[in-house]
Structures are given as C-alpha cells and as structure tokens.
Design a protein around this motif. Structure first.
Motif, PDB file in Angstrom:
ATOM      1  N   ILE A   1       0.790  -1.249  -0.045  1.00 18.25           N
ATOM      2  CA  ILE A   1       0.024  -0.158   0.067  1.00 18.25           C
ATOM      3  C   ILE A   1       0.756   1.116   0.039  1.00 18.25           C
ATOM      4  O   ILE A   1       1.689   1.382   1.045  1.00 18.25           O
ATOM      5  N   THR A   2       1.053   1.837  -1.142  1.00 15.69           N
ATOM      6  CA  THR A   2       1.667   2.998  -1.188  1.00 15.69           C
ATOM      7  C   THR A   2       1.802   4.229  -0.219  1.00 15.69           C
ATOM      8  O   THR A   2       2.780   4.740   0.159  1.00 15.69           O
ATOM      9  N   GLN A   3       0.602   4.573  -0.066  1.00 16.85           N
ATOM     10  CA  GLN A   3       0.412   5.653   0.992  1.00 16.85           C
ATOM     11  C   GLN A   3       0.964   5.423   2.522  1.00 16.85           C
ATOM     12  O   GLN A   3       1.199   6.512   3.210  1.00 16.85           O
TER      13      GLN A   3
ATOM     14  N   VAL B   1      -2.780   0.121  -4.063  1.00 17.59           N
ATOM     15  CA  VAL B   1      -2.263  -1.117  -3.872  1.00 17.59           C
ATOM     16  C   VAL B   1      -1.385  -1.713  -4.931  1.00 17.59           C
ATOM     17  O   VAL B   1      -2.097  -1.870  -6.294  1.00 17.59           O
ATOM     18  N   GLN B   2      -0.232  -2.075  -4.895  1.00 14.87           N
ATOM     19  CA  GLN B   2       0.554  -2.822  -5.776  1.00 14.87           C
ATOM     20  C   GLN B   2       0.710  -4.279  -5.491  1.00 14.87           C
ATOM     21  O   GLN B   2       0.898  -4.798  -4.502  1.00 14.87           O
ATOM     22  N   PHE B   3       0.492  -5.119  -6.341  1.00 12.15           N
ATOM     23  CA  PHE B   3       0.522  -6.659  -6.632  1.00 12.15           C
ATOM     24  C   PHE B   3       1.720  -6.977  -7.324  1.00 12.15           C
ATOM     25  O   PHE B   3       1.545  -6.697  -8.591  1.00 12.15           O
ATOM     26  N   SER B   4       2.822  -7.768  -6.917  1.00 12.43           N
ATOM     27  CA  SER B   4       3.754  -8.345  -7.900  1.00 12.43           C
ATOM     28  C   SER B   4       4.320  -9.685  -7.439  1.00 12.43           C
ATOM     29  O   SER B   4       4.227  -9.928  -6.288  1.00 12.43           O
ATOM     30  N   PHE B   5       4.758 -10.250  -8.492  1.00  7.28           N
ATOM     31  CA  PHE B   5       5.338 -11.508  -8.242  1.00  7.28           C
ATOM     32  C   PHE B   5       6.241 -11.800  -9.526  1.00  7.28           C
ATOM     33  O   PHE B   5       5.770 -11.651 -10.466  1.00  7.28           O
ATOM     34  N   ILE B   6       7.205 -12.785  -9.254  1.00  2.00           N
ATOM     35  CA  ILE B   6       8.367 -12.793 -10.354  1.00  2.00           C
ATOM     36  C   ILE B   6       7.595 -13.679 -11.523  1.00  2.00           C
ATOM     37  O   ILE B   6       6.913 -14.630 -11.332  1.00  2.00           O
ATOM     38  N   GLY B   7       8.062 -13.237 -12.489  1.00  2.25           N
ATOM     39  CA  GLY B   7       7.474 -13.842 -13.834  1.00  2.25           C
ATOM     40  C   GLY B   7       6.027 -13.611 -14.132  1.00  2.25           C
ATOM     41  O   GLY B   7       5.242 -14.159 -15.050  1.00  2.25           O
ATOM     42  N   TYR B   8       5.432 -12.496 -13.443  1.00  3.99           N
ATOM     43  CA  TYR B   8       4.047 -11.933 -13.749  1.00  3.99           C
ATOM     44  C   TYR B   8       4.246 -10.241 -13.869  1.00  3.99           C
ATOM     45  O   TYR B   8       5.034  -9.676 -13.095  1.00  3.99           O
ATOM     46  N   ARG B   9       3.418  -9.781 -14.592  1.00  2.00           N
ATOM     47  CA  ARG B   9       2.974  -8.358 -14.744  1.00  2.00           C
ATOM     48  C   ARG B   9       2.911  -7.842 -13.316  1.00  2.00           C
ATOM     49  O   ARG B   9       1.722  -8.041 -12.764  1.00  2.00           O
TER      50      ARG B   9
END
Length: 835
Positions: free
Chosen positions: A64-66, A90-98
């Motif tokens: 959560i950026t804020q 909100v950012q969602f990130s996982f290796i091999g996925y955008r």
C-alpha cells in the motif's frame, strides 16, 4: 579499495545489528502492546491472488503506497490487511508476472476482492542479475544447463536442485546438509565439495556458473545461498574441465525490487547458536538501484571430540538497472571459519576376518589431534555481472569473479599408517603421527564473455551463443610450511627418517623393541589430547607441498538451441586449452600444455506443455595437475588425462496444474584414467576405466496448497571395468551406494484451530558402500527426521529433530584411519521475524 569497501560494510553491519537488536526488543513487546489495539475505525481487506488459470500465487507481494505497508500472500494465495477507511493505491507483484496497481476505497467492515496476475514472457535473464521471488520447493528455470535462463523442461540434461525454502524448512546450514536432497549424490568425507555424484568422486564446483578452484576444507554457512544446483553428468562443454558424475553450482541471493527483511535466531544441540538476517529492496523510489545484505553467524560444538567452529558470513550485493537494456550486479561474500581440521574417526585395523566389525572398536566421537590444533579459513569472493541488450535479438553478457582463499593450520594427524615394532610388524592400536604447521593462500580469477543471438530461419528458431572463458588459479610463492614433523628418529637422535625400514634398523633409535617416533604415537586405547609443543619435534618443511603453481584455461565455445514445433535440439562445441605451470617464476619453471575438443548434443521433444522427453550425449576432460605430472618421484606417473563420456535419456513433467515436477533420468557414464592411492606413501596409480549406469527420480513441488513435497530415488552401479590389478575389475567404486533415496514432506494447517501450524516428516536411506580399503565396508542406514513449525502474522517458530532413532552411521570414509560418522540424534529450534 577492497579493504576500504570491507571496512565500510563492517561499519554498516554494526549499525544494522544495532537496529536489529532494537527491533527484537520492539517485536517482543508488540504482542502485549497490540493485544487490544484494534480500534473501531480499523477495517480489514482480504482477497486471493491467482494466475490466469486460477492457480494461487503464494508469496505474492502486496504493498500500500500511502501507508508504506506491505504483506505477502500465504500458501493458498490469500492475504489480509487491517487499515483505516480511505482511498489507497495497492501494488501486487510476483516474479514472472506483470505487476499491477489497483485503487481501492475502504468503507465497509470487510472488503473482499480477488486479483489475477498475467504472466510476463520477458522476465528471463541471460545473466542472473536480479533475484528470484519464488517461494516453493520447485524451481522453474536454471542458468546451469545452457548459460542463459532456460526452463528446466527444455534442458536436455538432468539438473537437481535444493531451493532456499527447503534449506529453511530443514534448518540446514552447510552444503553437506543438502546432499541428501539430491538423487544419486552422497558424501565422501566432511570436506568442502568432497562428494560422490553418480558414483564418481567430485571436487570441482561453481558459484553462479563461475569456476572456483580451492583446496578449502570447510564449507561456509548457507545464509547467502538462494539455491544449490547439481548438474548431472559432464558439464565440460560449458564450464571447462568438470567431473563426469556432476558438478555443484551454488546460486547466491540477488537483490529484489521489493522490500523484504527477515531475521532468524536459532539454537540447538551441541551448544549451537546461530543468527541469520536478510535485507533486500530498492534503494531509490524508481527501482534503479537494488540492494541485498545477508548476514550469518554461528558458534557450534560437535559430537566429535575437539571439534566445533565459529563462523561468520557477510554478503552484500547491489544491482543497477539504468534502463530496460542494461543490468549490472555486484556482490561480495566474506566467509570465515575458525575451528580444527577433522581428519575423521580412526579404528583398530580392519582385516579380511574382522571386516566391518572393526568400525565399532572406537566410538564415533573418537578423533585424533591435540587441544592446541587449529584451522582458520577465510573465503572472500567478489563478482560483477553485466547484461546489455543491443537489440531485441542480440545481447552481450559478461561476468568476472575474483576468489581468494586463505588457510592457517596447525594439526596433529595420522600418517595413514599404524605404528610398527622393531621387526616392522604393525601395532593396530597405535597410530603413526605427523604434524603440519602451514599458511597458504590461493587466488582464482574467472572471466566469461558471451553473446546471444535470437534468429529465425524458416520454421526454425535459433538461440545462438558464442563465448569465451578464462580461468586462472595461482598458489603463490609466499605460501609456506614452517613446521612439518613425521617419521622416526635416527640412531643419534639428531634428526628424523620419514619411513621405517626393518632391514636397516641400525639407522634408527630403538627403545624397548620399537623404533622411536619423531611425533609420539597416538594410542587408540588411551587417547591423549593434551597440549603439545611442536618445537620438541624435528621439523623440516615439505619441499614439494608448497611448490608455487599456476593453472589457467582458455576456452571458446559455440552453442545453438534450435526449436522447431515440439522439437528442440541443442548443439554445443568447446575448444579448451589447458596450461599447468609448476615452480612458477622459478629458474626451473615447467609448463604442461594440453587441449581438448568437447562436443555436446541434446534433443528435447515436448508433445504437450506439461511433458518433455530428452536425450543427450556429452564428454568430459580433466588434465592431471602439473604438481602430479611434474613430480614423478613423489606421486609416480606420468599420468594420462581423465576422459569421460555420457549418454543420458529421460523425461520431465509437471503435473497437478504444474505444481509438482517429476524428473526421471537413465544414464551410462564411462571415465578413463582415474587416479587412486597406491598404498605406498604419496604414490598414486591409475585405474584403466570405471563405468556407472543407473536411473534417478526427483520430485519437487506441492501436492496441494497445504502439502509440499521433495523426494528422490536412485539406483546406480559404479564399478571398475579395467585395471592392471585383475582382482579390482568388477569392484564397486568407493562411497558409491548401489541405491539411495530421500523424502521430505511438509503440511501446513489452515483450519481455524490449527491455522499456521506446520508438520514435516522425512527419511533418507543409503545402502552399504565400499571404502578405499578392500577389507572395510560401510553399512547402509535409514534415518528419520521431523519438524514442527508455527507461523503467525510475521513471526515463525520451528523445531527440527534429526536422526530421531539415533542410528549410528557413517556418511563416508577413506579407510580404517579416516572414517566420517554421521551425526547422532539432534535438534534445532528457531524463531524468525519478517518485516
């Protein structure tokens, strides 16, 4: 500059440890302080993160950026966050996925939503620059099979591995602890890289695909290791002279583009205390600069007398990504071990009549040495790797590693013989002794340059790799051995003679019917470990032990990975030029030059995305070192180079929606000209040929979101097929079990009453093995292991129990004076915090 860098990192490390201690104090108080902290205006958001096929993505990062607040998805892809009402990014990130970004507005008591991440086909790297975010027993790709990141299913060769998740769950702390998780691999001794793979003794090793040549005894802690890979069979076509059975490649942890921090404290059997910390993330807001810092410290005793070590590891790394075409990584690993050199357990003499019963004539804790012995080892290596994309089809890659090893040793050890009486008859309860006092160092340089060109010719797509390697290892002139004592005292008691000759006993000092040793014999029935003054012996430096040498290799190679529909073909050819130099920079300098042409051919057929069949042919080549070739009076010879060849075939499949990988391989390996001890001092002899045939199975991954599994099994027949000693033909090679296997399964409960509780069970077995002594065989064994863990929020607690039934066993051995028993029943507890 290097020392200034180390000094700055030591200052940075002290600051980090101070912050860690403050954090621990805060964490201890958090549960009490926050037990009733939730207020009426605090709400919860939750959801499940999955891929495009609906499979959960455990370990996905949510930020959560804020609020600068982050969490990760659990094993089912589920996540929860407690926040106040408001509008958030909100950012969602996982290796091999955008990576995706969502804007949410929290207004209700519970806000539930699911997230789908799309795969990113452009995440593969040619040089491993940034780290892996995967959190599973299963790995999807490897650099070891082709020097560029390739799906394991597309590599026409077996590659076994152990991920950091297995390392953590088993609370392993040295490479030797991981070998049981690799099919067809087991220990030869306690020493670094001294293992047997597919029946062949292996000693060469890689770090991130770069060769390291070291005579080190102790393996460092695993706190900086992401994954251990074992390339099965010869890897000479890619990595110069390697062993025919396989090569170990240690993959270090690289920086991640997301913030992760963890600290773990452990304690257990034999007064073991351990701390490990891992910090990673972006340095700047744009993610151009990434960092990672791994720290490890351990002080531990041992079930072995006189043994125990103090270890420290400091491993920082940085990644610079100025644009989408260029990536640069720098890493430094400093590892130090202070302890003693364990030469193994000595037993009473084994004969054809006593056989393996002699194993039990001394306890497994039994060691030979003195209280003032010591072994201090330091490993320091730095690596820089660069990848630059010239275009979408062409990339240039370079890596350079400088590896420095330093040893400071004092030891009382056996001369690998029993004491003798005046007539030369062995006394099987007295060991002939020698002392060694030495300081030595080794410097290894490794440079690899290669370009990758992706091109299509009609229906065929090619990935062409053209490269050059330079490897150099130097034992400089300033190595020295100030004190070396062995043998028997001369008749005048003014010096020593290295060996006793009963036909010329008038040359020796004889007392009570026995020649007087230069270093007192060690009595196996009445061991004496008291402090010993080495100045009381006749000490003479060993001239041949510290001859300055240099070894260097120039290699050029080409490789083409061709894809046509469901068929892939890998063609490789390497030309290698080896140069060994003995008496480096001396007037009598001697060079030995050798060369080899090494082909590699592999085929992969993929009838469906989840299944691949493959076959491969490759060769290995290892010149005998100049120290052996150039000293026929010491070692015998001359000796021909080691030459090997392998044929392998198998299948690789991913089942249960690709959560579980199953790999099966069958192989035949032949090697010529292996060197073995002759039984006459340091003299070696060359066996004509040995052959290994076998089959292996490796299983990695998850059976369900709750159940993780690692299992392997191998059957291997490694025998001598040609020798100038007729009785050796058909004999099984030392420390090469006919069969071995391992299983480790972990189940994590998710129901309300046991949520976060994990239970793991494991077993590994090894059948009987030969030693280098024809009269001595090591018995087979089966060990049972278990673990309990509990994860709640950011805390994790665990306890591991190893060798539950306290089985006496030996993991490897040379002969009756150097055996290596396995650890009795032991446990390890840990508590960790992630933030």
């Amino acid at each position: 500059m290097l020392f200034r860098l180390i000094k700055n990192y030591m200052r940075f490390t002290r600051k980090l440890f101070s912050e860690i201690l403050i954090l621990i104090c805060i964490c201890i108080g958090l549960p009490l302080a926050n037990a009733d902290a939730q207020t009426a205006n605090e709400f919860m958001i939750e959801g499940v993160i999955a891929d495009e096929e609906g499979k959960p993505l455990p370990g996905t990062s949510i930020f959560i950026t804020q609020l600068k607040l982050s969490t990760t998805a659990d094993d089912t892809g589920h996540f929860t966050l407690k926040i106040k009402p408001g509008k958030y990014t909100v950012q969602f990130s996982f290796i091999g996925y955008r990576r995706i970004t969502k804007t949410i507005e929290v207004q209700k008591d519970i806000r539930s939503f699911n997230v789908t991440l799309a795969s990113d086909d452009n995440h593969l790297q040619n040089v491993e620059i940034t780290g892996r975010k995967e959190r599973s027993y299963k790995a999807s790709g490897s650099f070891s099979g082709s020097k560029t990141e390739t799906r394991l299913q597309d590599i026409p060769q077996a590659i076994s591995y152990v991920t950091k998740e297995v390392i953590e769950d088993q609370q392993a702390y040295r490479a030797l602890d991981l070998i049981k998780n690799v099919s067809g691999a087991n220990a030869f001794s306690y020493y670094e890289n001294d293992i047997v793979i597919r029946g062949f003794r292996a000693s060469n090793s890689l770090i991130n695909g770069l060769r390291t040549i070291s005579n080190g005894w102790s393996s460092s802690l695993l706190s900086y290791v992401e994954k251990m890979e074992v390339i099965k069979g010869p890897a000479s076509a890619l990595f110069a002279n390697t062993d025919p059975g396989g090569t170990v490649n240690m993959i270090t942890k690289k920086p991640l583009n997301e913030n992760r921090k963890s600290i773990m404290l452990s304690t257990g059997s034999y007064n073991t205390t351990r701390i490990a910390a891992d910090f990673t993330g972006p340095i700047d807001t744009s993610g151009t600069f990434l960092y990672r810092l791994n720290l490890g410290y351990q002080k531990a005793g041992s079930f072995r007398l006189l043994q125990g070590t103090e270890d420290i590891v400091i491993a920082p790394s940085f990644t610079f990504i100025p644009d989408d075409k260029t990536k640069v990584n720098f890493e430094l690993v400093y590892a130090r071990t202070n302890g003693r050199l364990d030469r193994g357990q000595a037993i009473f003499g084994a004969t054809a009549d006593s056989g393996s019963e002699a194993l039990y004539t001394t306890p497994i804790s039994f060691a030979i040495g003195k209280d003032n012995d010591f072994l201090n080892e330091t490993n320091l290596f730095s690596t820089i790797s660069i990848q630059h994309k010239v275009s979408d089809k062409i990339s240039l890659n370079a890596s350079y590693m400088k590896f420095m090893w330093n040893e400071d040793l004092l030891e009382h050890r056996t001369s690998n013989n029993y004491a003798v009486d005046e007539a030369g008859i062995p006394i099987p309860t007295l060991m002939e002794m020698r002392t060694i006092r030495r300081k030595q160092r080794n410097y290894t340089d490794n440079l690899t340059l290669y370009g990758v060109y992706d091109v299509e010719t009609g229906p065929l797509s090619h990935r062409i790799l053209l490269g050059y390697d330079y490897i150099q290892s130097v034992f400089p002139k300033d190595n020295n051995s100030a004190y070396n004592a062995r043998g028997y005292r001369n008749a005048a008691n003014t010096g020593k003679i290295n060996t006793y000759d009963p036909l010329r006993k008038e040359r020796y000092l004889i007392v009570n019917g026995r020649p007087v040793p230069n270093v007192p014999h060690f009595d196996l029935t009445k061991p004496d470990y008291a402090y010993a003054d080495i100045n009381e012996y006749f000490n003479v430096p060993e001239a041949n032990e510290f001859t300055p040498t240099m070894y260097y290799v120039n290699g050029v190679y080409v490789q083409d990975q061709i894809k046509w529909g469901k068929m892939q073909v890998l063609l490789g050819l390497r030309k290698e030029y080896y140069v060994d130099v003995i008496n480096l920079k001396e007037s009598n300098e001697q060079k030995v030059e050798q060369s080899a042409l090494l082909p590699r051919v592999g085929v992969v057929y993929t009838p469906m995305p989840e299944l691949s069949f493959y076959g491969t042919y490759t060769q290995s080549y290892q010149p005998q070192g100049s120290s052996r070739i150039g000293n026929p009076d010491v070692y015998g010879g001359p000796f021909d180079p080691l030459e090997g060849k392998m044929i392998e075939g198998g299948l690789k499949m991913e089942i249960l929606e690709k959560r579980l990988a199953v790999n099966i391989a069958a192989y035949r390996i032949v090697q010529d000209n292996i060197l073995v001890p002759s039984g006459d001092g340091d003299i070696l002899r060359q066996i004509g040929q040995q052959r290994a045939t076998g089959i292996e199975t490796d299983i990695y991954g998850t059976l369900s979101s709750n159940l993780s599994l690692l299992a392997n099994f191998s059957y291997n027949k490694a025998i001598i097929t040609d020798s100038n000693i007729a009785g050796e033909i058909g004999r099984t090679m030392p420390n090469a079990p006919r069969s071995q296997g391992n299983i480790w399964a972990k189940y994590v409960f998710t129901n309300r009453s046991l949520n976060g509780v994990g239970v793991a069970l494991g077993a590994n077995y090894v059948t009987e093995r030969n030693t280098q002594n024809v009269n001595l065989q090591l018995p087979g064994y089966t060990l049972m292991n278990a673990a309990l863990s509990y994860s709640v929020k950011k805390f994790k607690m665990a306890v591991n129990f190893n060798n539950i039934f306290d089985k006496t066993h030996w993991i490897g051995g040379y002969d009756y004076v150097r055996l290596f028993p396995g650890m009795p029943r032991n446990f390890m507890t840990s508590v960790g915090y992630m933030f």
